[in-house]
Design a protein around this motif. Structure first.
Motif, PDB file in Angstrom:
ATOM      1  N   LEU A   9       0.843  -1.204   0.000  1.00 59.63           N
ATOM      2  CA  LEU A   9       0.000   0.000   0.000  1.00 59.63           C
ATOM      3  C   LEU A   9       0.874   1.249   0.000  1.00 59.63           C
ATOM      4  N   PRO A  10       0.477   2.260  -0.741  1.00 60.36           N
ATOM      5  CA  PRO A  10       1.237   3.509  -0.701  1.00 60.36           C
ATOM      6  C   PRO A  10       1.178   4.130   0.704  1.00 60.36           C
ATOM      7  N   LEU A  11       2.318   4.519   1.225  1.00 62.72           N
ATOM      8  CA  LEU A  11       2.393   5.117   2.555  1.00 62.72           C
ATOM      9  C   LEU A  11       1.528   6.378   2.661  1.00 62.72           C
ATOM     10  N   HIS A  12       1.408   7.119   1.575  1.00 61.03           N
ATOM     11  CA  HIS A  12       0.595   8.334   1.565  1.00 61.03           C
ATOM     12  C   HIS A  12      -0.840   8.055   1.998  1.00 61.03           C
ATOM     13  N   VAL A  13      -1.398   6.968   1.510  1.00 61.05           N
ATOM     14  CA  VAL A  13      -2.783   6.609   1.826  1.00 61.05           C
ATOM     15  C   VAL A  13      -2.947   6.372   3.324  1.00 61.05           C
ATOM     16  N   LEU A  77      -7.437  16.446 -11.475  1.00 58.13           N
ATOM     17  CA  LEU A  77      -7.827  16.409 -10.062  1.00 58.13           C
ATOM     18  C   LEU A  77      -6.646  16.072  -9.155  1.00 58.13           C
ATOM     19  N   ILE A  78      -5.773  15.190  -9.605  1.00 60.44           N
ATOM     20  CA  ILE A  78      -4.580  14.875  -8.812  1.00 60.44           C
ATOM     21  C   ILE A  78      -3.661  16.088  -8.769  1.00 60.44           C
ATOM     22  N   LEU A  84      -2.836  21.816  -3.586  1.00 61.54           N
ATOM     23  CA  LEU A  84      -3.395  22.152  -2.267  1.00 61.54           C
ATOM     24  C   LEU A  84      -2.571  21.529  -1.146  1.00 61.54           C
ATOM     25  N   GLY A  85      -2.088  20.316  -1.369  1.00 56.86           N
ATOM     26  CA  GLY A  85      -1.254  19.656  -0.368  1.00 56.86           C
ATOM     27  C   GLY A  85       0.030  20.424  -0.106  1.00 56.86           C
ATOM     28  N   GLY A  86       0.629  20.956  -1.149  1.00 57.36           N
ATOM     29  CA  GLY A  86       1.845  21.756  -0.991  1.00 57.36           C
ATOM     30  C   GLY A  86       1.604  23.029  -0.207  1.00 57.36           C
ATOM     31  N   ALA A  87       0.400  23.573  -0.316  1.00 58.24           N
ATOM     32  CA  ALA A  87       0.065  24.816   0.404  1.00 58.24           C
ATOM     33  C   ALA A  87      -0.244  24.572   1.879  1.00 58.24           C
ATOM     34  N   SER A 149     -10.145  17.302  -1.904  1.00 61.22           N
ATOM     35  CA  SER A 149      -9.638  17.203  -3.280  1.00 61.22           C
ATOM     36  C   SER A 149      -9.011  15.840  -3.539  1.00 61.22           C
ATOM     37  N   GLY A 150      -8.380  15.250  -2.529  1.00 57.44           N
ATOM     38  CA  GLY A 150      -7.820  13.910  -2.688  1.00 57.44           C
ATOM     39  C   GLY A 150      -8.905  12.863  -2.851  1.00 57.44           C
ATOM     40  N   SER A 151      -9.959  12.997  -2.052  1.00 56.54           N
ATOM     41  CA  SER A 151     -11.097  12.078  -2.183  1.00 56.54           C
ATOM     42  C   SER A 151     -11.725  12.194  -3.556  1.00 56.54           C
TER      43      SER A 151
END
Length: 164
Positions: A9-13, A77-78, A84-87, A149-151
């Motif tokens: 699984l990706p660690l990000h998730v 979308l990604i 947004l994640g960077g901000a 936004s990720g969802s």
């Protein structure tokens, strides 16, 4: 062994769930600690620990997200989610540092309680409360935007509103 995946699984998730919970909890803890001495004493070292956890987890989650982004098909979308994640980082860094600062300030003030209170003490307390409201609110709102936004990037158009 890959640093950004766990059991396939990706660690990000996995990390995203920690961030989504930890940022608003930290914001609330910083605000309550800045306003209420009793809450501050009960939280104790947990307050700066929450702040430091946010400071570490958000960039780690972003790095894991960049790793994941390089391994999925690019979509608009990604791209929005990544932007947004960077901000989020500057706001959570500020919130985490504020948590440590609130704890340090009040720890020093509690030790000086018997000394004559200085004129700047009340002003600093008010400033800490205002910063907690502002930074906590913005960090929490930005976390909600990133999560939403990720969802959307993952789920939009991939399920039916009615059972099949």
């Amino acid at each position: 062994m890959d640093l950004y995946s766990v059991n396939g699984l990706p660690l990000h998730v996995l990390l995203v769930h920690l961030v989504v919970v930890l940022v608003p909890v930290t914001a609330l803890a910083v605000l309550l600690a800045a306003v209420f001495p009793g809450v501050r004493r009960r939280l104790g070292i947990v307050l700066p620990a929450l702040g430091l956890a946010v400071i570490v987890l958000v960039p780690l989650t972003s790095q894991a997200g960049a790793w994941l982004q390089a391994r999925v098909a690019p979509t608009p979308l990604i791209g929005v989610h990544a932007g947004l994640g960077g901000a989020l980082w500057p706001w959570t860094l500020s919130l985490g540092l504020l948590g440590v600062l609130v704890w340090l300030w009040h720890t020093v003030q509690d030790r000086r309680r018997r000394a004559r209170p200085g004129t700047g003490r009340r002003a600093v307390n008010v400033l800490l409360v205002l910063l907690a409201l502002g930074l906590g609110g913005v960090a929490t709102w930005q976390t909600v935007l990133v999560g939403e936004s990720g969802s959307r990037a993952i789920w939009q158009g991939s399920f039916s509103e009615t059972p099949r």
